[in-house]
Design an enzyme around this catalytic site. Sequence first.
Site, PDB file in Angstrom:
ATOM      1  N   ALA A  37       0.576  -1.065   0.022  1.00  0.00           N
ATOM      2  CA  ALA A  37       0.053   0.159   0.414  1.00  0.00           C
ATOM      3  C   ALA A  37       1.156   0.816  -0.490  1.00  0.00           C
ATOM      4  CB  ALA A  37      -0.851  -0.336   0.960  1.00  0.00           C
ATOM      5  N   HIS A  56     -10.823  -1.452   0.213  1.00  0.00           N
ATOM      6  CA  HIS A  56      -9.878  -1.929  -0.183  1.00  0.00           C
ATOM      7  C   HIS A  56      -9.890  -3.064   0.311  1.00  0.00           C
ATOM      8  CE1 HIS A  56      -8.315  -0.354  -4.184  1.00  0.00           C
ATOM      9  NE2 HIS A  56      -9.148   0.553  -3.429  1.00  0.00           N
ATOM     10  N   ARG A  57      -9.168  -2.887   1.703  1.00  0.00           N
ATOM     11  CA  ARG A  57      -8.638  -3.532   2.812  1.00  0.00           C
ATOM     12  C   ARG A  57      -9.561  -5.112   3.094  1.00  0.00           C
ATOM     13  NH1 ARG A  57      -8.075   1.290   5.603  1.00  0.00           N
ATOM     14  NH2 ARG A  57      -5.597   1.353   5.936  1.00  0.00           N
ATOM     15  N   ARG A  60      -9.867  -8.126   0.473  1.00  0.00           N
ATOM     16  CA  ARG A  60      -8.180  -8.942   0.530  1.00  0.00           C
ATOM     17  C   ARG A  60      -8.087 -10.030   1.403  1.00  0.00           C
ATOM     18  NH1 ARG A  60      -4.587  -3.915   2.990  1.00  0.00           N
ATOM     19  NH2 ARG A  60      -5.448  -2.407   0.844  1.00  0.00           N
TER      20      ARG A  60
END
Length: 649
Positions: A37, A56-57, A60
């Site tokens: 990141a 976004h996190r 994952r």
Amino acid sequence: MSVDGWNTLLVLGGIRSGKSEFAESLVADAPTVRYVATAPEGDPEDTEWATRLAAHRARRPGSWTTEETAADPGRLAEVIAAAGPDETLLVDDLGGWVTVLLDPTHQPADDPATIAELAAAVRASTARLVLVSPEVGLTLVPTTPLGRAFTDALGATNRAIADACDAVVLVVAGQPAWLKPAAPLHAVPAQAGPGQAGAPAQRAASRPAAWAGTPEQALPEVLTPAAPATAPVLAATPIEALPVDDTGLVIEPGMELPMPDDYAGPQAIDRLATLDLPGAGFGVLERVVGFAAATQGTPTPASWASVRVLLLHGDHAGGASAGATPDESARRARQARAGEGVLARLAAESGAGLQVVEAPASAAIENEPALTAEQVESALRYGWRLAEQAADAGVQLLVLAACGAGAEAAAAAVLVATTGAEAPMVLGRVVSEQGQIDDAAWMVRCATVRDALHRTRRSPRDAKDVLAELGGGDITVATGVLLGATARRLPVLLDGPVGVAAGLVSRDLAGQARHWCLLPDHGGQPAVRHAADVLGLAPLMDLRLGLGEGATALATLPLLRSMLSLAAGLPVHPALRDTEDDEDEFAEPEPAGPGPSRPTTTEPEPVRPPADEPEFAEPEPAGPGPSRPATVEPDEAVAVPESPGRRAD
């Protein structure tokens, strides 16, 4: 390079284009991913930005790890450079990285140098690497100085990273459009350099340290075209009892390698005279049939179904490269990797695999040895392993090509050292990229070869000494390829100065190597003409194509294949078939009598005497007996003196 054609990939896209989701999907099959990141946390009161980061996190997987580089823009290059070949990195995104780079807390800073360091790290990376970046080239020019600085810096970053990556894709409205193809049709690139597993598309020309004392360099990967189902798989068995030591194979003078079949070649040429061919037949191309028959060990050789081109890229420093355009050879190598340019297009037309091989860069031979002894050993083994890799993959024919700056002068130096030729005799005219004759550069090259020979006048002229002092990286790797191909009974098409120079050097290591080489054309180059005469490799044609080393061999390959297909598929001429049938039916008459005059497969009818005549009886031993059969009439008998043992009529 990974199996799907790329090792480093840049994903471009606009805002909300789906570029991040697309990048994440590309590495979803990796067991572990390191997510790098780059963006700073931003204003704590900016809830919309915090929501974006949280989304976004949340996407994952739990097996992924996250690494932050926002505190220092130079750390991103360090993270990429430290990643190993078994790691997968996803960098999201370069826009955030440029934001940190331009932050006043990092100023004054050399922004172009930092961008160049990042590009160099990407280019040298051995890890599987995906980078995400916003595409700003389609927007309006910002009206503020800070906005213009950002777009300028990000545009420069995108260009540098795109050039360093194997592949580039632009995501528009969730749809990927490949700007830099990952796997060109027919000619699939391979670009790993020695010592680097799965290396990226572009390598620095000068990297001799990567060759010193490291005999296990990783081979470039290549996807060779699948042979037709009906095509025979030719035997490619390794020879036995090769010398080895603790570091691997020992390549030394006097190696006993296989020879082609001495009988199959002449038998194949004799067989051509029996085929149903109009006119005078194959002409000079019958030598192609004889060569293929000898190397395949059969009078009816098959056409080469699987062909691989080895493009050797290794530049020579100093006066050897006088007149060469800077970085032109690297550009040619990049073209080939991208499936573009003359060599890649010809390979695609022939269905041949293309493998771009980075050879070690060579020092200026007029001042110092081109390579160290350790580099020569490593490069020879590397070339040998390239040939072994091809044989193990079922390749039936290798084509040697080269595109290094100064290769012609280095090859001329090898010819002068091994054959006693004069440099001006074997150095061709220097032609610029604009097609103009550069006599000044030609004179510099001649002087370079003269000075190199003067410097080494007291040096040994053994094969490895010649390679170290004069030959350089590309000729040394080519020599290893010829030796490895000979060991695996794999024929090679030579085309250009590097190939024939390697053929001359390989004679001192294994004299059998030249018998596995075929020279389709001399290309109008005096070095190739001279070396071919010394090696006994008469060129098949006189096309004088000037398309670069290896291109002429690929241009003639369809013709050579056609001749082999004709030789294998045509029947025997009908007239010869009838003669053979008659000869099979013919039976020799009985020697005791005249017998029938026509050939027959049945026994002749016995001659019987008339009914009123007694059967013939053997004469008494005391008399000579009749000289004709017993069925003759008495008045026709031959008069002989009477004797007590004579039979009465």
